[in-house]
Every structure is written in structure tokens, then in C-alpha cells.
Write an enzyme that holds these catalytic residues in place. Structure first.
Site, PDB file in Angstrom:
ATOM      1  N   LYS A 218      51.244  42.896  -6.490  1.00 42.58           N
ATOM      2  CA  LYS A 218      50.924  41.786  -5.584  1.00 42.58           C
ATOM      3  C   LYS A 218      49.908  42.242  -4.518  1.00 42.58           C
ATOM      4  O   LYS A 218      49.009  41.489  -4.132  1.00 42.58           O
ATOM      5  CB  LYS A 218      52.208  41.273  -4.935  1.00 42.58           C
ATOM      6  CG  LYS A 218      52.013  40.209  -3.873  1.00 42.58           C
ATOM      7  CD  LYS A 218      51.587  38.859  -4.415  1.00 42.58           C
ATOM      8  CE  LYS A 218      51.140  37.962  -3.282  1.00 42.58           C
ATOM      9  NZ  LYS A 218      51.548  36.607  -3.323  1.00 42.58           N
TER      10      LYS A 218
ATOM     11  N   LYS B 216      49.568  39.607   6.777  1.00 45.51           N
ATOM     12  CA  LYS B 216      50.743  40.458   6.512  1.00 45.51           C
ATOM     13  C   LYS B 216      50.571  41.189   5.170  1.00 45.51           C
ATOM     14  O   LYS B 216      50.836  42.384   5.057  1.00 45.51           O
ATOM     15  CB  LYS B 216      51.978  39.550   6.518  1.00 45.51           C
ATOM     16  CG  LYS B 216      53.301  40.174   6.170  1.00 45.51           C
ATOM     17  CD  LYS B 216      53.737  39.928   4.751  1.00 45.51           C
ATOM     18  CE  LYS B 216      53.870  38.485   4.349  1.00 45.51           C
ATOM     19  NZ  LYS B 216      54.305  38.288   2.965  1.00 45.51           N
TER      20      LYS B 216
END
Ligand code: NAP
Length: 297
Positions: free
Chosen positions: A175, A243
Site C-alpha cells: 500500500k 499520513k
């Protein structure tokens, strides 16, 4: 041979989680869901999702618990914080973490759950809020093969392309790669749009013309309109992508990779958040390029 899964707990009913929980109920699972902030969740109720008052209540009968919250400390709070799920998780059950968080923290969480005889897979998703609603998410799964196979029917109710990419934490590492590639795609499309506008071209026509060629991408197809209009409805929040880039840059430091475009995107996103755009869609990176080029931003 694993037992068939009937009861699913779902912790975190944000943009992604609410849609994913509804898809699990639509696929026939008994879903007990919980969210930190209590809201009516009328649509989820109508979809057959039962709303629990605490994580412990949600997971008490669960064969599988899906978590989809914002960041690493949030997964830790939901699982292991005061009143967290871990106390009530059934030994032998499985936790699927669909949040995007740190790969190394993921491994530590899996170890803590294993002490309670609870298995874990990391299963971060890609495909945006559209993918969550349509159950077409792309899912990168890390974990032991047996746990991944137990997770597969749940994941198949929420996504379309499900790939077991390695041991626990590997899904999060993949990811991170995904988010690094996306950072470059957003900046590249934003720069192209701004150049077309400044050069006096018919920018909608340019996007159409490019869509059959080598510059085509998901970002060009789905987010260029927003960049042209300078309006950035959600989507995927700038704050969440920032983030994710922090996770990717930490991984890069750990493994000795240099990511100059990711570092640039991270700085531009800090600027955007300081200007109050944390909750814009991440295509708002175009604001930074527009502003530097003298266009309204
Ligand atoms: P979101 O709409 O901001 O929702 C965040 C959810 O996490 C909310 O349910 C929130 O509860 C909960 N939460 C946050 N901190 C918590 C804590 N300390 N304790 C308990 N609950 C907490 O975010 P989202 O877009 O659904 O994203 C969820 C995850 O999926 C993130 O890791 C994100 O990176 C990832 N993701 C998002 C997208 C996307 O397009 N949106 C795409 C792929 C992956 P409250 O309602 O109480 O705040």
C-alpha cells in the site's frame, strides 16, 4: 479446514468503513458494527447492519473482526486501548485490518493478538470511496496463507482484486508503494492541467485527447475535472494521504530508498493542511501547482 464465517464485527464506520460494512451485510454476513462517534447510521441500519455500543459488544460473537480506522495509533486504540476489542475477541477468531498503517506496527499488533490466540491479516485497500461503495476495491493482503484464505470470502464481498502479497505487514508495504505512485500521478496530472490552462489550450479537450495515449491514468480520468474547476470534494482526504506518505517515507528510510517526488508531495500537503485544506480530496494538490502559477487556488 476453517469454519465458515457467519458473524463479522466491523470497527470504524468512516467514508470507507460504512460502505464496506454495508457490502458485507448485502453479501449475507451478520454484521455487528461500531463507530467511536455515535451517529444515526440510518442507511447502515436499513442495510441490515446492527450498530453496537462498544467494540467489545461488536466483536463478542464475531468469527472475523474487520478494522477500518484512520492511522496506526487509532488501530492500536481500537484493538488494545481501554475498552478495546482485544479483551472480547474470541480465541480462534481472525482480525482483518483494512486501515492503512505502518507495516512494522502491524507486525507488533499481530504478535499481541497471537498471544490471545487471535490471527491477523493486514488488508489495506485502494480504489477510493467509489471502490468502497461499489465493492470493487483492490486489496493487498499480508499474513499466513491459512488466515488469508479465511479472510478471502470477507474481502471478496468488499473488493474485486485481492492479492496475497506475503507475510503479515506486506500488505501495508505494498500500500505504501501504491501511495508513492499515486503521489507522482497527482502531481503530474496537476502540472499538466496547469500547463494546459496557462498555455491557453482547451483543457477539457486536452484531457479527452490524452485519455487514449500513454499519459492516461486513474487520476487523469477521475480527478482532472476537479483540478480544472478548482473544487475538491471527497474522495480521499489530504490528511490521510499525508499520513500514508509519512508511512512510505519511514519505510523508505528503513530500506535505504530515495523518494524525491514523495518528499515534495509530503511538503505540499503540509502547506495545504496549514491553509485549512486537510479535509479536501487529495486532488487538491493541484491548488499548490495552480497557486505557484498565478491561477486561483
Ligand atoms: P474517515 O472517513 O476519516 O474515517 C475514519 C474512521 O476511523 C472513522 O470511523 C473514525 O471514527 C475512526 N477513528 C479514527 N480514529 C479513531 C480512534 N482513535 N478510535 C476509534 N475510531 C477512530 O477515513 P476513511 O476515508 O474511511 O479511511 C479509513 C482508512 O482507510 C484509513 O486508514 C485510510 O487511509 C484508508 N483508505 C481510505 C481511502 C479513501 O478513499 N477514503 C482509500 C483507501 C484507503 P469517528 O467517526 O469517531 O471519527
Amino acid at each position: 479446514m476453517a469454519e465458515p464465517v457467519d458473524h463479522v464485527a466491523f470497527l470504524g464506520l468512516g467514508t470507507m468503513g460504512a460502505a464496506m460494512a454495508a457490502n458485507l451485510a448485502a453479501a449475507g454476513f451478520a454484521v455487528h458494527a461500531w463507530n467511536r462517534t455515535r451517529r444515526p447510521f440510518d442507511e447502515l441500519g436499513a442495510a441490515g447492519v446492527d450498530i453496537a455500543l462498544t467494540p467489545a459488544q461488536a466483536v463478542a460473537t464475531a468469527d472475523v473482526t474487520v478494522v477500518c480506522v484512520s492511522d496506526t495509533p487509532d488501530v492500536e486504540a481500537v484493538l488494545f486501548g481501554p475498552g478495546g476489542a482485544a479483551e472480547a475477541l474470541r480465541p480462534g477468531s481472525l482480525v482483518i485490518d483494512c486501515s492503512t498503517i505502518s507495516p512494522s506496527a502491524t507486525r507488533a499488533f499481530a504478535d499481541r493478538l497471537a498471544e490471545r490466540s487471535v490471527a491477523m491479516v493486514d488488508a489495506p485497500v485502494s480504489g477510493g470511496s467509489e471502490g468502497a461503495r461499489k465493492a470493487t476495491l483492490t486489496i493487498f493482503v499480508g499474513g499466513q496463507a491459512e488466515a488469508v484464505e479465511r479472510a478471502r470470502p470477507i474481502l471478496a464481498a468488499m473488493g474485486r482484486t485481492i492479492t496475497h502479497v506475503g507475510p503479515i505487514g506486506s500488505g501495508q508495504a505494498v500500500k505504501a508503494v501504491n501511495q508513492v505512485i499515486l503521489a507522482g500521478a497527482y502531481i503530474g496530472v496537476a502540472e499538466g492541467i496547469v500547463l494546459a490552462m496557462k498555455a491557453g489550450l482547451d483543457v477539457e479537450q486536452v484531457v479527452g485527447a490524452l485519455s487514449g495515449g500513454a499519459a492516461q491514468s486513474w487520476v487523469l480520468a477521475n480527478r482532472s475535472e476537479r483540478m480544472i474547476a478548482n473544487e475538491y470534494p471527497l474522495g480521499f482526504k489530504v490528511a490521510l494521504h499525508h499520513k500514508d506518505l509519512a508511512i512510505a517515507l519511514e519505510l523508505a528510510r528503513d530500506v535505504g530508498a530515495q523518494l524525491p517526488v514523495t518528499e515534495l508531495a509530503e511538503r505540499l500537503e503540509v502547506e495545504l493542511m496549514e491553509r485549512g485544506h486537510a479535509d479536501d480530496d487529495v486532488s487538491a494538490l493541484a491548488r499548490s501547482i495552480r497557486g505557484r502559477s498565478g491561477l486561483p487556488d
